[in-house]
Write a protein that holds these residues in place. Structure first.
Motif: not given
Length: 103
Positions: A11-24
């Motif tokens: 993600d993001d060219d590998g230059f940061g932190l990624s996150f995801n939140v399950l909403l369902s």
């Protein structure tokens, strides 16, 4: 809606932190999750399937994939955080790897 999953990527060219939140509610879909293939941190594949409201975060440069849903609809919120120091560390890692052949 409509995404059937993403193959292995960073993600993001590998230059940061990624996150995801399950909403369902997990009862509303089958399958889903985030898969991490073997990497420098683990020799085994790992699949994470958070509960509703839980957040999964990871270094954006860590190769990962989504696990396709096989039924129902799964909603997630995805975001990326980029901080100057994280970019500096990533660039330092790349330079080190180039010098030592470890990258």
């Amino acid at each position: 809606p409509g995404e059937s999953g993403l193959g292995v990527h960073v993600d993001d060219d590998g230059f940061g932190l990624s996150f995801n939140v399950l909403l369902s509610d997990p009862a509303d879909f089958e399958g889903g999750g985030t898969r991490f293939p073997p990497n420098a941190f683990s020799s085994e594949e790992a699949v994470y399937t958070p509960r509703r409201g839980q957040m999964l975060s990871h270094y954006g440069g860590l190769r990962h994939a989504s696990v396709p849903c096989t039924g129902g609809l799964r909603y997630i919120m995805v975001g990326f955080v980029r901080a100057e120091r994280l970019v500096e560390l990533r660039l330092e890692d790349a330079a080190y790897g180039a010098r030592t052949g470890e990258g």
